[in-house]
Design a protein around this motif. Structure first.
Motif, PDB file in Angstrom:
ATOM      1  N   HIS A 128       0.830  -1.204   0.000  1.00 48.00           N
ATOM      2  CA  HIS A 128       0.000   0.000   0.000  1.00 48.00           C
ATOM      3  C   HIS A 128       0.866   1.256   0.000  1.00 48.00           C
ATOM      4  O   HIS A 128       0.677   2.179  -0.805  1.00 48.00           O
ATOM      5  N   ASP A 129       1.857   1.294   0.892  1.00 52.14           N
ATOM      6  CA  ASP A 129       2.694   2.488   1.011  1.00 52.14           C
ATOM      7  C   ASP A 129       3.569   2.693  -0.210  1.00 52.14           C
ATOM      8  O   ASP A 129       3.949   3.835  -0.527  1.00 52.14           O
ATOM      9  N   ALA A 130       3.892   1.616  -0.901  1.00 50.48           N
ATOM     10  CA  ALA A 130       4.783   1.708  -2.062  1.00 50.48           C
ATOM     11  C   ALA A 130       4.017   1.894  -3.363  1.00 50.48           C
ATOM     12  O   ALA A 130       4.570   1.644  -4.442  1.00 50.48           O
ATOM     13  N   GLN A 131       2.770   2.334  -3.272  1.00 50.29           N
ATOM     14  CA  GLN A 131       1.943   2.553  -4.465  1.00 50.29           C
ATOM     15  C   GLN A 131       1.723   1.256  -5.259  1.00 50.29           C
ATOM     16  O   GLN A 131       1.502   1.278  -6.471  1.00 50.29           O
ATOM     17  N   GLY A 132       1.798   0.134  -4.541  1.00 48.64           N
ATOM     18  CA  GLY A 132       1.615  -1.142  -5.217  1.00 48.64           C
ATOM     19  C   GLY A 132       0.215  -1.325  -5.764  1.00 48.64           C
ATOM     20  O   GLY A 132       0.019  -1.984  -6.792  1.00 48.64           O
ATOM     21  N   ILE A 133      -0.780  -0.750  -5.091  1.00 47.98           N
ATOM     22  CA  ILE A 133      -2.161  -0.871  -5.585  1.00 47.98           C
ATOM     23  C   ILE A 133      -2.292  -0.204  -6.940  1.00 47.98           C
ATOM     24  O   ILE A 133      -2.911  -0.752  -7.871  1.00 47.98           O
ATOM     25  N   GLU A 134      -1.726   0.962  -7.072  1.00 45.15           N
ATOM     26  CA  GLU A 134      -1.795   1.666  -8.354  1.00 45.15           C
ATOM     27  C   GLU A 134      -1.071   0.881  -9.447  1.00 45.15           C
ATOM     28  O   GLU A 134      -1.528   0.822 -10.601  1.00 45.15           O
ATOM     29  N   LEU A 135       0.085   0.286  -9.076  1.00 44.78           N
ATOM     30  CA  LEU A 135       0.818  -0.516 -10.054  1.00 44.78           C
ATOM     31  C   LEU A 135      -0.024  -1.693 -10.539  1.00 44.78           C
ATOM     32  O   LEU A 135      -0.125  -1.964 -11.736  1.00 44.78           O
ATOM     33  N   LEU A 136      -0.658  -2.407  -9.584  1.00 50.00           N
ATOM     34  CA  LEU A 136      -1.472  -3.566  -9.963  1.00 50.00           C
ATOM     35  C   LEU A 136      -2.687  -3.157 -10.791  1.00 50.00           C
ATOM     36  O   LEU A 136      -3.056  -3.848 -11.750  1.00 50.00           O
ATOM     37  N   GLY A 157      -3.818 -10.397  -7.170  1.00 46.12           N
ATOM     38  CA  GLY A 157      -3.261  -9.621  -6.071  1.00 46.12           C
ATOM     39  C   GLY A 157      -4.249  -8.631  -5.501  1.00 46.12           C
ATOM     40  O   GLY A 157      -4.402  -8.505  -4.271  1.00 46.12           O
ATOM     41  N   LEU A 158      -4.976  -7.934  -6.372  1.00 45.94           N
ATOM     42  CA  LEU A 158      -5.981  -6.973  -5.902  1.00 45.94           C
ATOM     43  C   LEU A 158      -7.112  -7.683  -5.164  1.00 45.94           C
ATOM     44  O   LEU A 158      -7.664  -7.152  -4.191  1.00 45.94           O
ATOM     45  N   HIS A 204     -10.245  -0.582  -0.305  1.00 49.68           N
ATOM     46  CA  HIS A 204     -11.244  -0.422  -1.372  1.00 49.68           C
ATOM     47  C   HIS A 204     -11.150   0.925  -2.066  1.00 49.68           C
ATOM     48  O   HIS A 204     -11.237   1.011  -3.288  1.00 49.68           O
ATOM     49  N   ALA A 205     -11.024   1.966  -1.282  1.00 48.87           N
ATOM     50  CA  ALA A 205     -11.006   3.304  -1.874  1.00 48.87           C
ATOM     51  C   ALA A 205      -9.835   3.461  -2.841  1.00 48.87           C
ATOM     52  O   ALA A 205      -9.986   4.012  -3.943  1.00 48.87           O
ATOM     53  N   ARG A 206      -8.647   2.960  -2.436  1.00 47.64           N
ATOM     54  CA  ARG A 206      -7.472   3.083  -3.305  1.00 47.64           C
ATOM     55  C   ARG A 206      -7.659   2.269  -4.590  1.00 47.64           C
ATOM     56  O   ARG A 206      -7.287   2.725  -5.678  1.00 47.64           O
ATOM     57  N   ILE A 207      -8.215   1.068  -4.457  1.00 46.22           N
ATOM     58  CA  ILE A 207      -8.438   0.242  -5.648  1.00 46.22           C
ATOM     59  C   ILE A 207      -9.420   0.925  -6.593  1.00 46.22           C
ATOM     60  O   ILE A 207      -9.221   0.944  -7.813  1.00 46.22           O
ATOM     61  N   THR A 208     -10.487   1.501  -6.018  1.00 42.10           N
ATOM     62  CA  THR A 208     -11.479   2.191  -6.846  1.00 42.10           C
ATOM     63  C   THR A 208     -10.870   3.409  -7.527  1.00 42.10           C
ATOM     64  O   THR A 208     -11.046   3.630  -8.735  1.00 42.10           O
ATOM     65  N   GLN A 209     -10.146   4.216  -6.748  1.00 41.89           N
ATOM     66  CA  GLN A 209      -9.535   5.426  -7.306  1.00 41.89           C
ATOM     67  C   GLN A 209      -8.511   5.108  -8.376  1.00 41.89           C
ATOM     68  O   GLN A 209      -8.331   5.858  -9.332  1.00 41.89           O
ATOM     69  N   ALA A 210      -7.838   3.982  -8.236  1.00 38.42           N
ATOM     70  CA  ALA A 210      -6.810   3.609  -9.210  1.00 38.42           C
ATOM     71  C   ALA A 210      -7.395   2.930 -10.445  1.00 38.42           C
ATOM     72  O   ALA A 210      -6.642   2.514 -11.332  1.00 38.42           O
ATOM     73  N   GLY A 211      -8.711   2.797 -10.514  1.00 38.36           N
ATOM     74  CA  GLY A 211      -9.358   2.251 -11.703  1.00 38.36           C
ATOM     75  C   GLY A 211      -9.577   0.756 -11.675  1.00 38.36           C
ATOM     76  O   GLY A 211      -9.895   0.155 -12.711  1.00 38.36           O
ATOM     77  N   SER A 220     -18.285   0.802  -3.033  1.00 38.18           N
ATOM     78  CA  SER A 220     -17.756   0.017  -4.148  1.00 38.18           C
ATOM     79  C   SER A 220     -18.880  -0.486  -5.047  1.00 38.18           C
ATOM     80  O   SER A 220     -18.750  -0.501  -6.275  1.00 38.18           O
ATOM     81  N   ALA A 221     -19.982  -0.917  -4.429  1.00 40.58           N
ATOM     82  CA  ALA A 221     -21.116  -1.404  -5.220  1.00 40.58           C
ATOM     83  C   ALA A 221     -21.665  -0.301  -6.120  1.00 40.58           C
ATOM     84  O   ALA A 221     -22.006  -0.536  -7.283  1.00 40.58           O
ATOM     85  N   GLN A 222     -21.741   0.927  -5.585  1.00 41.24           N
ATOM     86  CA  GLN A 222     -22.222   2.046  -6.395  1.00 41.24           C
ATOM     87  C   GLN A 222     -21.224   2.405  -7.489  1.00 41.24           C
ATOM     88  O   GLN A 222     -21.611   2.755  -8.604  1.00 41.24           O
TER      89      GLN A 222
END
Length: 768
Positions: free
Chosen positions: A152-160, A178-179, A189-196, A229-231
Motif C-alpha cells: 500500500h505504502d509503495a503505491q503497489g495498488i496503483e501498479l497492480l 493480487g488486488l 477499497h477506496a485506493r483500488i477504486t480510485q486507481a481504476g 464500491s457497489a455504487q
C-alpha cells in the motif's frame, strides 16, 4: 539475481475453507499432513459448489482435479545448462531451488520489505518473462497482512491496477489476483477504486482467458460488499451485466460462484441496486447459489431474504433444490418471518418449470410445512402462508398432489383453519380442499369423514361479516366437487345449517361471474340427486328468487340467463313450476322478449316450452298475448324453438286456444307453417305438419283456412315426403281449403297425383 526473484507459494486467500464435519468456515488453510507437498507455483483450492479440492498451477495458469507429483527433491543444473535457458525458465527453476534454501517471503525474514519493493519494481519491466513472475510474487505477497501495508505504502495498488490493462493476459490475471487478495480488507477499497480497479472489471470479465475471468470475479466479490464500491461498479459500464453473464454460465465452475457471490454482496449493501439487479434477472443466480449451498462464508439467510423481497421477478431455468427453505422451516431464523419463507417457497413452486428437489421426499416436505404452520395456528398470516404453500405443492404434479391429499395432518390443518375465527385463512383452506378433491377420491373421503361438509356449509352464511360472497361461492363449489365423489354424502350438506338454504341469497347478491358458478353448482347437485335437490331448493324458495332475478331492472343479462337456466332445470317438477307461476314468472319471461336480446329470447322460450305441460302456464301465455310473440319469432333466427312452442300449444289447445293462435298470427301463422314444410330440418317439418293437422282438423276452424293465400307448392312437396304423418298433415290442410278455382295449378304442380298415390296406399288418406 536469482535469489532476489524467488519466493515460495503461500496459502493465499483465493478461497475459503469449509469443514463439513463441524460446519465451520475459515480463510486460513488448515494443516493437512495427508496432502503431498506441492511444487512451487501450485496451490490447493476448494470448489465452492461441490466442496471438492482442486489444484491451481499458477505457473501455467491451469487448474487440475488431481494433485501434482510430490517434489521432495529438486533436480540440479549446471551453469552451462542454465545459460542455454531463457530468462523465464531460469526464474521458474530458481523458484524451485529456492524453496529448499531460502526463507518464505512474508515470514520473519529481515528482508521482507526489500523483497516486496524489489518485486514491485520488477513488475514494470517491459520484458514479460521478468514482469510476469514478479507480478505473481506480488499477488502472493498481497495475501499476508505483513506485506499489505508495504504494498500500500509503495503505491503497489496503483501498479497492480495499471497492470489490469496489460496486453498480457497472464499479467492481467495475476494483477487481478493480487488486488482480490487485498480487497478482503475494506481499508484498501477506496485506493483500488480510485486507481481504476473497478473500471477495468467489465473488460476483465469479458476476457477469453478463464483465469483472468476467475480472478476478476474474485476481485468483484471482494470489493462489492461495501456500498461505495457497489455504487462505483454500478456507474462503471457493464460490470454487473458481465457478472451476471459469468454467473449464469455453469461451465465456468468456481468462477461462476465468485460472480454470483459478488452480485449477492452488492445487492445486500444497496437497496436500489438490489431492485435494479433483480429486474435484470439476478435472482435465479442467487437461487442457484442457495440450492448449491455455496457462499458459505456469507449468510444463506441474506440470500433468501433477497429472493423473498424480489421474488416476483424470479424465473427458473433448472429444477429447484428447496433444501435451504425447508431447513429454515425446521430451524426458524429470527431474521426471517415464517410467513416470508413460506411465501417465497410458494412463489418458487408456482413458477418452477421442473420438478423441485424436496430434500428427502415430498412426504417429508409436506410434513415440515404442516409442522411449521401448526406452531402458529393463531396467526392468520402464517396459517394463510402455510395453506398457500401446501396448495402450490398440490398443484405442482400429480405425485406431489397425492402426497398432500393423503396426508391426514394436512386434512386436520385444513379443518383447523375452517374452525378458526380468521377468515383470511378460509379462502386458501377451501382452495386446498378443491385441489385435493380434484386429484384423490381417497383424499376427498378423508375430508368428508373428518367433517368438512358442515364447515363448508358454515362458509355459505353470508349474513356473517367474516364470510364474503366470493368465499361462499367457492365453498359451495367445493361441496359439489366432494359430493360428486360420494353422492350419498349430499344429504349431509342439505341437512346442515345454513347449507342449501343460502343458495337463493347467493344468487341475488353475487356478481355476474359468481352467479353463473352458483347456477352451475346447483346443476351438479341436481345431476347427483334431482329429487333431493328439488326438495332443498323448494325449501330455500329458489323459484321466487329466479323470478325476482328475471324481473329486476338491476339484474344483468348474466343473472337473468342464470335464473332462466335454473327455472328450466326444475320446470318438470310440479310444485316448482307452480311456484314460478305464482310468482308471475311467465309474464316476467315474456317481458324479456321485449329486450331484443337474442340470448334472453331463446332462453325464455326454452323455459316456457318446458312449462307448457301445466295448464295455468298455457293460460298465462294466452292472457299475456304470448301467442303473438311466438308467431313473430317464426320469421327470426329462433324459428325452430318458436315452432316447437307453437306445436306444443296447438297440441294441448282447446278451441279457444286455437282461435287465439289464429287471431294472434294476423293470418300469418298458417302461411308460415306451410313454408316450414319445405325446410331441410326434419323436426321443423314434423312440428309444422302436426300443428297444421291440429288447425285443419278443428271442426269449424276449417273455415278460417278457406280463402287463405298459402304456398300450395309446399303442401304438394309434403305429399311426397317419406314421413307418413307429414303426408297426412298436407292432405288434411288441402282438404280444409277451397281450391275449386285452382285445379289447373294443382294438376300442373302434381298435387292431384300426390293425393292419388296416397289414396292408393292408405285408407286414412282416402278419407282425407
Amino acid at each position: 539475481m536469482l535469489r532476489s526473484l524467488v519466493g515460495s507459494e503461500m496459502c493465499i486467500r483465493d478461497r475459503y475453507y469449509y469443514d463439513p464435519a463441524t460446519g465451520q468456515t475459515s480463510w486460513t488453510k488448515p494443516p493437512d499432513d495427508s496432502d503431498p507437498a506441492l511444487p512451487p507455483g501450485w496451490e490447493k483450492m476448494m470448489d465452492p459448489s461441490s466442496g471438492q479440492a482442486y489444484y491451481i498451477d499458477h505457473n501455467t495458469q491451469t487448474t487440475h482435479w488431481e494433485p501434482p507429483p510430490s517434489t521432495t527433491s529438486q533436480p540440479s543444473y549446471t551453469e552451462q545448462e542454465l545459460a542455454r535457458m531463457g530468462s523465464h525458465e531460469q526464474l521458474k527453476i530458481a523458484e524451485q531451488l529456492s524453496t529448499q534454501t531460502h526463507p518464505q517471503v512474508g515470514s520473519s525474514s529481515p528482508g521482507i520489505r526489500e523483497s516486496v519493493l524489489e518485486q514491485l519494481e520488477l513488475v514494470t519491466v517491459d520484458d514479460p518473462s521478468i514482469a510476469e513472475p514478479a507480478v505473481r510474487q506480488v499477488a502472493q505477497m498481497c495475501s499476508l497482512d505483513s506485506n499489505r501495508a508495504i504494498i500500500h505504502d509503495a503505491q503497489g495498488i496503483e501498479l497492480l491496477c495499471g497492470l489490469l490493462s496489460s496486453p498480457s493476459s497472464a499479467i492481467q490475471g495475476q494483477a487481478a489476483r493480487g488486488l482480490a487478495n487485498l480487497a478482503h480488507e475494506n481499508q484498501y477499497h477506496a485506493r483500488i477504486t480510485q486507481a481504476g480497479g473497478i473500471d477495468c472489471l467489465a473488460n476483465l470479465l469479458s476476457s477469453q482467458d478463464g483465469y483472468v475471468v476467475e480472478q476478476a470475479s474474485r476481485l468483484a466479490a471482494g470489493m462489492l460488499h461495501t456500498n461505495s464500491s457497489a455504487q462505483a461498479a454500478a456507474q462503471s459500464s457493464d460490470v454487473y451485466a458481465k457478472l451476471l453473464e459469468v454467473a449464469r454460465s455453469a461451465a465456468m465452475g468456481p468462477t461462476a460462484e465468485w460472480s454470483s457471490l459478488a452480485i449477492h454482496r452488492a445487492m445486500c449493501c444497496n437497496e436500489a441496486l438490489a431492485a435494479q439487479l433483480a429486474n435484470a434477472g439476478s435472482l435465479p443466480v442467487l437461487l442457484g447459489a442457495i440450492n448449491r449451498q455455496s457462499h458459505v462464508d456469507d449468510s444463506v439467510e441474506s440470500l433468501i431474504l433477497l429472493v423473498i423481497k424480489h421474488a416476483s421477478t424470479v424465473s427458473h431455468p433448472a429444477p429447484l433444490d428447496l433444501s435451504p427453505y425447508f431447513s429454515l422451516l425446521s430451524k426458524p431464523s429470527p431474521k426471517i418471518p415464517l410467513e416470508d419463507v413460506l411465501s417465497c417457497l410458494n412463489h418458487l413452486l408456482q413458477n418452477a418449470p421442473a420438478a423441485p428437489h424436496f430434500s428427502t421426499s415430498a412426504e417429508t416436505a409436506v410434513g415440515m410445512i404442516v409442522n411449521a404452520g401448526a406452531a402458529y395456528v393463531k396467526d392468520a398470516a402464517k396459517m394463510t402462508a402455510t395453506l398457500d404453500c401446501l396448495g402450490s405443492i398440490c398443484s405442482f404434479s400429480a405425485a406431489t398432489a397425492r402426497v398432500v391429499a393423503l396426508d391426514s395432518s394436512v386434512t386436520q390443518y385444513v379443518l383447523t383453519a375452517l374452525r378458526s375465527e380468521r377468515p383470511d385463512s378460509f379462502f386458501p383452506a377451501i382452495s386446498l380442499v378443491e385441489k385435493i378433491s380434484a386429484v384423490s377420491n381417497e383424499g376427498s373421503r378423508q375430508l368428508m369423514n373428518m367433517g368438512i361438509l358442515p364447515l363448508l356449509s358454515n362458509c355459505l352464511d353470508i349474513s356473517q361479516p367474516k364470510n364474503k360472497i366470493g368465499l361462499a361461492v367457492k365453498a359451495f363449489e367445493s361441496v359439489c366437487m366432494l359430493v360428486e365423489k360420494e353422492p350419498e354424502r349430499l344429504n349431509v350438506f342439505m341437512e346442515s345449517s345454513p347449507g342449501a338454504r343460502m343458495v337463493p341469497h347467493l344468487l341475488l347478491k353475487a356478481d355476474d361471474e359468481d352467479v353463473q358458478r352458483v347456477a352451475a353448482a346447483v346443476s351438479v347437485m341436481a345431476r347427483i340427486d334431482h329429487r333431493l335437490t328439488v326438495t332443498a331448493m323448494l325449501d330455500a324458495h329458489l323459484a321466487a328468487a329466479t323470478v325476482t332475478m328475471m324481473r329486476s331492472s338491476m339484474s344483468s343479462q348474466q343473472k337473468q340467463l342464470a335464473a332462466l337456466g335454473l327455472a328450466q332445470l326444475f320446470a318438470h317438477q310440479e310444485e316448482f313450476a307452480q311456484r314460478v307461476m305464482d310468482a308471475d314468472g311467465v309474464t316476467a319471461m315474456l317481458a324479456l322478449f321485449q329486450q331484443n336480446d337474442a340470448e334472453l329470447t331463446l332462453a325464455s322460450m326454452s323455459v316456457i316450452r318446458e312449462l307448457l305441460w301445466l295448464p295455468d302456464v298455457r293460460t298465462a301465455v294466452r292472457t299475456a298475448n304470448g301467442h303473438t310473440l311466438f308467431v313473430a319469432q317464426l320469421e327470426s333466427q329462433h324459428r325452430n324453438i318458436a315452432l316447437s312452442v307453437i306445436a306444443l300449444l296447438a297440441g294441448h289447445a282447446d278451441e279457444s286456444d286455437l282461435s287465439s293462435l289464429l287471431r294472434a298470427s294476423n293470418s300469418q301463422l298458417v302461411p308460415a307453417l306451410f313454408s316450414l314444410l319445405s325446410s331441410d330440418n326434419q323436426q321443423s317439418v314434423q312440428e309444422a305438419s302436426s300443428t297444421l293437422t291440429v288447425l285443419a282438423s278443428a271442426g269449424d276452424l276449417s273455415a278460417s283456412l278457406q280463402g287463405m293465400k298459402v304456398p300450395l307448392q309446399g303442401l304438394t312437396d309434403a305429399l311426397f315426403n317419406s314421413t307418413e304423418s307429414i303426408k297426412l298433415a298436407s292432405a288434411t290442410c288441402l282438404g280444409a281449403m277451397s281450391l275449386d278455382d285452382q285445379v289447373d295449378s294443382l294438376v300442373q304442380m302434381g298435387t292431384l297425383q300426390g293425393l292419388i298415390q296416397m289414396v292408393q296406399s292408405n285408407q286414412t288418406a282416402l278419407q282425407r
